[in-house]
Write a protein that holds these residues in place. Structure first.
Motif, PDB file in Angstrom:
ATOM      1  N   ALA A   1      63.736  61.099  68.193  1.00 41.44           N
ATOM      2  CA  ALA A   1      63.698  62.560  68.099  1.00 41.44           C
ATOM      3  C   ALA A   1      63.772  63.015  66.641  1.00 41.44           C
ATOM      4  O   ALA A   1      63.131  64.003  66.259  1.00 41.44           O
ATOM      5  CB  ALA A   1      64.851  63.165  68.894  1.00 41.44           C
ATOM      6  N   THR A   2      64.523  62.288  65.821  1.00 41.01           N
ATOM      7  CA  THR A   2      64.603  62.609  64.401  1.00 41.01           C
ATOM      8  C   THR A   2      63.241  62.444  63.728  1.00 41.01           C
ATOM      9  O   THR A   2      62.823  63.274  62.906  1.00 41.01           O
ATOM     10  CB  THR A   2      65.641  61.700  63.715  1.00 41.01           C
TER      11      THR A   2
ATOM     12  N   GLY B   1      72.575  65.845  61.416  1.00 44.73           N
ATOM     13  CA  GLY B   1      72.730  65.576  59.993  1.00 44.73           C
ATOM     14  C   GLY B   1      71.656  64.630  59.468  1.00 44.73           C
ATOM     15  O   GLY B   1      71.113  64.838  58.368  1.00 44.73           O
ATOM     16  N   VAL B   2      71.329  63.608  60.263  1.00 44.16           N
ATOM     17  CA  VAL B   2      70.263  62.682  59.872  1.00 44.16           C
ATOM     18  C   VAL B   2      68.922  63.407  59.819  1.00 44.16           C
ATOM     19  O   VAL B   2      68.092  63.143  58.942  1.00 44.16           O
ATOM     20  CB  VAL B   2      70.196  61.492  60.852  1.00 44.16           C
ATOM     21  N   GLN B   3      68.721  64.350  60.739  1.00 49.59           N
ATOM     22  CA  GLN B   3      67.477  65.123  60.741  1.00 49.59           C
ATOM     23  C   GLN B   3      67.340  65.918  59.443  1.00 49.59           C
ATOM     24  O   GLN B   3      66.258  65.960  58.837  1.00 49.59           O
ATOM     25  CB  GLN B   3      67.458  66.068  61.935  1.00 49.59           C
ATOM     26  N   ILE B   4      68.413  66.529  59.008  1.00 50.32           N
ATOM     27  CA  ILE B   4      68.388  67.288  57.748  1.00 50.32           C
ATOM     28  C   ILE B   4      68.121  66.351  56.573  1.00 50.32           C
ATOM     29  O   ILE B   4      67.396  66.699  55.632  1.00 50.32           O
ATOM     30  CB  ILE B   4      69.709  68.049  57.573  1.00 50.32           C
ATOM     31  N   LEU B   5      68.689  65.139  56.625  1.00 48.49           N
ATOM     32  CA  LEU B   5      68.440  64.162  55.570  1.00 48.49           C
ATOM     33  C   LEU B   5      66.968  63.772  55.526  1.00 48.49           C
ATOM     34  O   LEU B   5      66.379  63.662  54.443  1.00 48.49           O
ATOM     35  CB  LEU B   5      69.313  62.924  55.798  1.00 48.49           C
TER      36      LEU B   5
ATOM     37  N   ARG C   1      70.919  56.500  71.612  1.00 47.16           N
ATOM     38  CA  ARG C   1      70.862  56.475  70.142  1.00 47.16           C
ATOM     39  C   ARG C   1      69.449  56.173  69.663  1.00 47.16           C
ATOM     40  O   ARG C   1      68.987  56.749  68.676  1.00 47.16           O
ATOM     41  CB  ARG C   1      71.843  55.435  69.602  1.00 47.16           C
ATOM     42  N   VAL C   2      68.771  55.267  70.368  1.00 47.94           N
ATOM     43  CA  VAL C   2      67.381  54.969  70.020  1.00 47.94           C
ATOM     44  C   VAL C   2      66.515  56.215  70.228  1.00 47.94           C
ATOM     45  O   VAL C   2      65.685  56.561  69.382  1.00 47.94           O
ATOM     46  CB  VAL C   2      66.836  53.802  70.868  1.00 47.94           C
ATOM     47  N   THR C   3      66.719  56.898  71.359  1.00 49.17           N
ATOM     48  CA  THR C   3      65.951  58.109  71.636  1.00 49.17           C
ATOM     49  C   THR C   3      66.246  59.194  70.614  1.00 49.17           C
ATOM     50  O   THR C   3      65.344  59.922  70.187  1.00 49.17           O
ATOM     51  CB  THR C   3      66.270  58.635  73.052  1.00 49.17           C
TER      52      THR C   3
END
Length: 253
Positions: free
Chosen positions: A78-79, A21-25, A72-74
Motif C-alpha cells: 500500500a505504501t 510515517g513510512v508513506q511520508i518518508l 505488514r506485507v500488504t
C-alpha cells in the motif's frame, strides 16, 4: 484481561501509524529525487491519512490482537501504491520519470500474492487481511488506469472503475453480495490487469500495441465480471428450499 486487550489494540494501531510515517518518508524521497510538485505531495499525503484512518477503523472493528506478518506485507504494498498515486497526480502538472513509476508499480505487482502465502504459512489468514489485499489491488488498478487514460483515452478508466461499479451495484442488488466459488480464471484476469496497464503505460510499446494491450485487459475484465454476475444471478434464482445442484450439472446447462 481488559487492560491486555487495550494494550494489544494500541500496538496494532501503532503499526498503522508507522505505515503512515513510512508513506511520508517515501513521498519525501520521491520529492527529493524528482522534485515532485504540490499535486503529488497533496495527493500522497491524502492517501497516507486516508489509509491510516480506514485501516485503523477496520482494525478496531475486527479487534485483531496482532497486525500479523501478512498485513505488514500488504501495508508495504500500500505504501508503494501511495507513491504511484502521488506520481500519477504529479503527472498532470509535469511528466514524472517513467522509470520510477514503473519500478514502484512493478514491485507492488510482484508482491501481490506474497501476503496471501505468508498468511497461509503463518496461519494468520483473516477476512480483514483478504479485504485489505483486495482493496490495495483495486486502487492500484484504478490509479494505473488514470495514468494510461491520459495517453490512450478515457475508455481505459473502465478498467479501474469496473470493480467499484460492481460494489455500488451490489448495494442496489443484494444478490451480488453472495460469495463466489474459487476461480483460477478470475485470479488470472485480475493479475493481468496490472501487468497490461503497466505495459501500456511504460512507453516501451508502439501506441497501437499499447492500445491493444489495454483493450485486451478491458475485454478480459468484462468477460470475468460478466461470468461472475451470470453465476450470481443464476444462483439467486434457485429457491432456498431446493438444494442447489452440483456445479458440474449447472455448468452443463
Amino acid at each position: 484481561m481488559a487492560l491486555n486487550n487495550t494494550y494489544d489494540a494500541r500496538l496494532v494501531q501503532q503499526e498503522t501509524a508507522v505505515g503512515a510515517g513510512v508513506q511520508i518518508l517515501v513521498l519525501a524521497l520521491l520529492g527529493t529525487a524528482i522534485g515532485m510538485g504540490p499535486a503529488g505531495w497533496v495527493t500522497g499525503l491524502v492517501f497516507a491519512v486516508a489509509l491510516w484512518a480506514v485501516l485503523s477503523r477496520a482494525l478496531h472493528r475486527s479487534r485483531l490482537r496482532s497486525f500479523g506478518p501478512a498485513n505488514r506485507v500488504t501495508l508495504g504494498r500500500a505504501t508503494l501504491v501511495g507513491g504511484v498515486t502521488a506520481l500519477v497526480a504529479d503527472s498532470f502538472e509535469s511528466a514524472p520519470p517513467v522509470s520510477v513509476l514503473v519500478g514502484l508499480t512493478a514491485v507492488a505487482l510482484l508482491l501481490d500474492g506474497v501476503d496471501g502465502k505468508v498468511a497461509r504459512r503463518t496461519g494468520t489468514s483473516t477476512a480483514l487481511g483478504a479485504r485489505f489485499d483486495m482493496e490495495v489491488d483495486a486502487f492500484l488498478i484504478l490509479v494505473l488506469s488514470v495514468y494510461v487514460s491520459m495517453a490512450l483515452g478515457p475508455w481505459v478508466l473502465l478498467i479501474g472503475l469496473m470493480r467499484y461499479a460492481f460494489v455500488a451495484a451490489a448495494r442496489v442488488a443484494p444478490w451480488l453480495n453472495a460469495p463466489l466459488p474459487p476461480s483460477t480464471a478470475r485470479k488470472t484476469v485480475a493479475a493481468l490487469q496490472g501487468i497490461c496497464l503497466l505495459l501500456a503505460g511504460a512507453g516501451l510499446l508502439p501506441h497501437a500495441a499499447s492500445f491493444g494491450v489495454a483493450l485486451l485487459a478491458l475485454g478480459l475484465l468484462v468477460w470475468s465480471f460478466g461470468r461472475d454476475v451470470r453465476w450470481l444471478w443464476r444462483t439467486s434464482r434457485v429457491p432456498a428450499t431446493v438444494p442447489a445442484r452440483p456445479a458440474l450439472e449447472l455448468a452443463g446447462r
